[in-house]
Design a protein around this motif. Structure first.
Motif, PDB file in Angstrom:
ATOM      1  N   GLY A  27      -5.825  -3.456  -5.405  1.00 51.13           N
ATOM      2  CA  GLY A  27      -7.114  -3.252  -4.756  1.00 51.13           C
ATOM      3  C   GLY A  27      -7.629  -1.851  -4.936  1.00 51.13           C
ATOM      4  O   GLY A  27      -7.502  -1.271  -5.999  1.00 51.13           O
ATOM      5  N   SER A  28      -8.194  -1.307  -3.904  1.00 46.88           N
ATOM      6  CA  SER A  28      -8.927  -0.068  -4.005  1.00 46.88           C
ATOM      7  C   SER A  28      -8.073   1.155  -3.693  1.00 46.88           C
ATOM      8  O   SER A  28      -6.982   1.058  -3.135  1.00 46.88           O
ATOM      9  CB  SER A  28     -10.115  -0.108  -3.049  1.00 46.88           C
ATOM     10  OG  SER A  28      -9.643  -0.265  -1.733  1.00 46.88           O
ATOM     11  N   VAL A  63      -4.954  11.424   3.276  1.00 48.95           N
ATOM     12  CA  VAL A  63      -5.485  12.072   2.080  1.00 48.95           C
ATOM     13  C   VAL A  63      -5.996  11.005   1.107  1.00 48.95           C
ATOM     14  O   VAL A  63      -7.128  11.058   0.637  1.00 48.95           O
ATOM     15  CB  VAL A  63      -4.406  12.941   1.394  1.00 48.95           C
ATOM     16  CG1 VAL A  63      -4.946  13.528   0.090  1.00 48.95           C
ATOM     17  CG2 VAL A  63      -3.939  14.044   2.330  1.00 48.95           C
ATOM     18  N   VAL A  64      -5.148  10.026   0.823  1.00 44.14           N
ATOM     19  CA  VAL A  64      -5.538   8.946  -0.086  1.00 44.14           C
ATOM     20  C   VAL A  64      -4.653   7.748   0.208  1.00 44.14           C
ATOM     21  O   VAL A  64      -3.492   7.904   0.596  1.00 44.14           O
ATOM     22  CB  VAL A  64      -5.412   9.366  -1.567  1.00 44.14           C
ATOM     23  CG1 VAL A  64      -3.988   9.771  -1.918  1.00 44.14           C
ATOM     24  CG2 VAL A  64      -5.889   8.262  -2.506  1.00 44.14           C
ATOM     25  N   ARG A  65      -5.218   6.569   0.032  1.00 45.68           N
ATOM     26  CA  ARG A  65      -4.457   5.332   0.233  1.00 45.68           C
ATOM     27  C   ARG A  65      -4.743   4.404  -0.937  1.00 45.68           C
ATOM     28  O   ARG A  65      -5.912   4.173  -1.292  1.00 45.68           O
ATOM     29  CB  ARG A  65      -4.834   4.673   1.558  1.00 45.68           C
ATOM     30  CG  ARG A  65      -3.923   3.508   1.949  1.00 45.68           C
ATOM     31  CD  ARG A  65      -4.082   3.169   3.409  1.00 45.68           C
ATOM     32  NE  ARG A  65      -3.149   2.136   3.829  1.00 45.68           N
ATOM     33  CZ  ARG A  65      -3.462   0.858   3.948  1.00 45.68           C
ATOM     34  NH1 ARG A  65      -4.686   0.452   3.670  1.00 45.68           N
ATOM     35  NH2 ARG A  65      -2.558  -0.022   4.352  1.00 45.68           N
ATOM     36  N   ILE A  66      -3.665   3.889  -1.510  1.00 44.58           N
ATOM     37  CA  ILE A  66      -3.773   2.992  -2.656  1.00 44.58           C
ATOM     38  C   ILE A  66      -3.283   1.623  -2.214  1.00 44.58           C
ATOM     39  O   ILE A  66      -2.134   1.474  -1.790  1.00 44.58           O
ATOM     40  CB  ILE A  66      -2.899   3.473  -3.831  1.00 44.58           C
ATOM     41  CG1 ILE A  66      -3.206   4.920  -4.194  1.00 44.58           C
ATOM     42  CG2 ILE A  66      -3.071   2.550  -5.035  1.00 44.58           C
ATOM     43  CD1 ILE A  66      -2.195   5.523  -5.142  1.00 44.58           C
ATOM     44  N   ALA A  94       0.845  -1.199   0.000  1.00 44.93           N
ATOM     45  CA  ALA A  94       0.000   0.000   0.000  1.00 44.93           C
ATOM     46  C   ALA A  94       0.878   1.246   0.000  1.00 44.93           C
ATOM     47  O   ALA A  94       1.947   1.266   0.610  1.00 44.93           O
ATOM     48  CB  ALA A  94      -0.932   0.024   1.207  1.00 44.93           C
ATOM     49  N   ILE A  95       0.389   2.262  -0.698  1.00 40.25           N
ATOM     50  CA  ILE A  95       1.026   3.579  -0.710  1.00 40.25           C
ATOM     51  C   ILE A  95      -0.015   4.592  -0.247  1.00 40.25           C
ATOM     52  O   ILE A  95      -1.188   4.519  -0.654  1.00 40.25           O
ATOM     53  CB  ILE A  95       1.503   3.970  -2.124  1.00 40.25           C
ATOM     54  CG1 ILE A  95       2.524   2.957  -2.657  1.00 40.25           C
ATOM     55  CG2 ILE A  95       2.072   5.386  -2.121  1.00 40.25           C
ATOM     56  CD1 ILE A  95       3.865   3.031  -1.977  1.00 40.25           C
TER      57      ILE A  95
END
Length: 119
Positions: free
Chosen positions: A55-56, A48-51, A33-34
């Protein structure tokens, strides 16, 4: 070991755009995950955002429709396109990389990049 380096911060007027980059190097094979986080003065660090790999992508409500995260091939680099910036987006932005090792997850942080939005 994993290294995380952000770039692309700066000063922009309200309504403007910036693109941040996050380069992850080292033992990246187990990165699952990033994330992009931010911390404004006197406030806690917030997502803020997680990738998630394969996945999602999850955005904070405050940036939905304005910020877009994308990644180049092989997980590197990861970009954060920020449009319609507001003064309340002013913060130090940090990139994180989560490394899975068995049942444990280790989170690596970059040094942060300052984003300042003037009104």
């Amino acid at each position: 070991q994993v290294q995380v380096v952000e770039s692309g911060g700066g000063l922009v007027q309200a309504g403007g755009s910036l693109r941040l980059s996050c380069a992850v190097s080292g033992s990246t094979g187990s990165i699952n995950a990033i994330g992009w986080y931010r911390q404004a003065p006197g406030k806690q660090r917030e997502l803020v955002v997680r990738i998630i790999s394969g996945g999602s992508t999850t955005y904070a409500d405050s940036v939905k429709g304005r910020f877009t995260a994308s990644r180049d091939t092989a997980k590197n680099p990861v970009y954060l396109q920020m449009n319609s910036l507001k003064p309340e987006d002013t913060a130090v932005y940090y990139c994180s990389a989560d490394e899975r090792a068995g049942t444990q997850i280790f989170r690596y942080w970059g040094q942060g990049t300052q984003v300042t939005v003037s009104s």
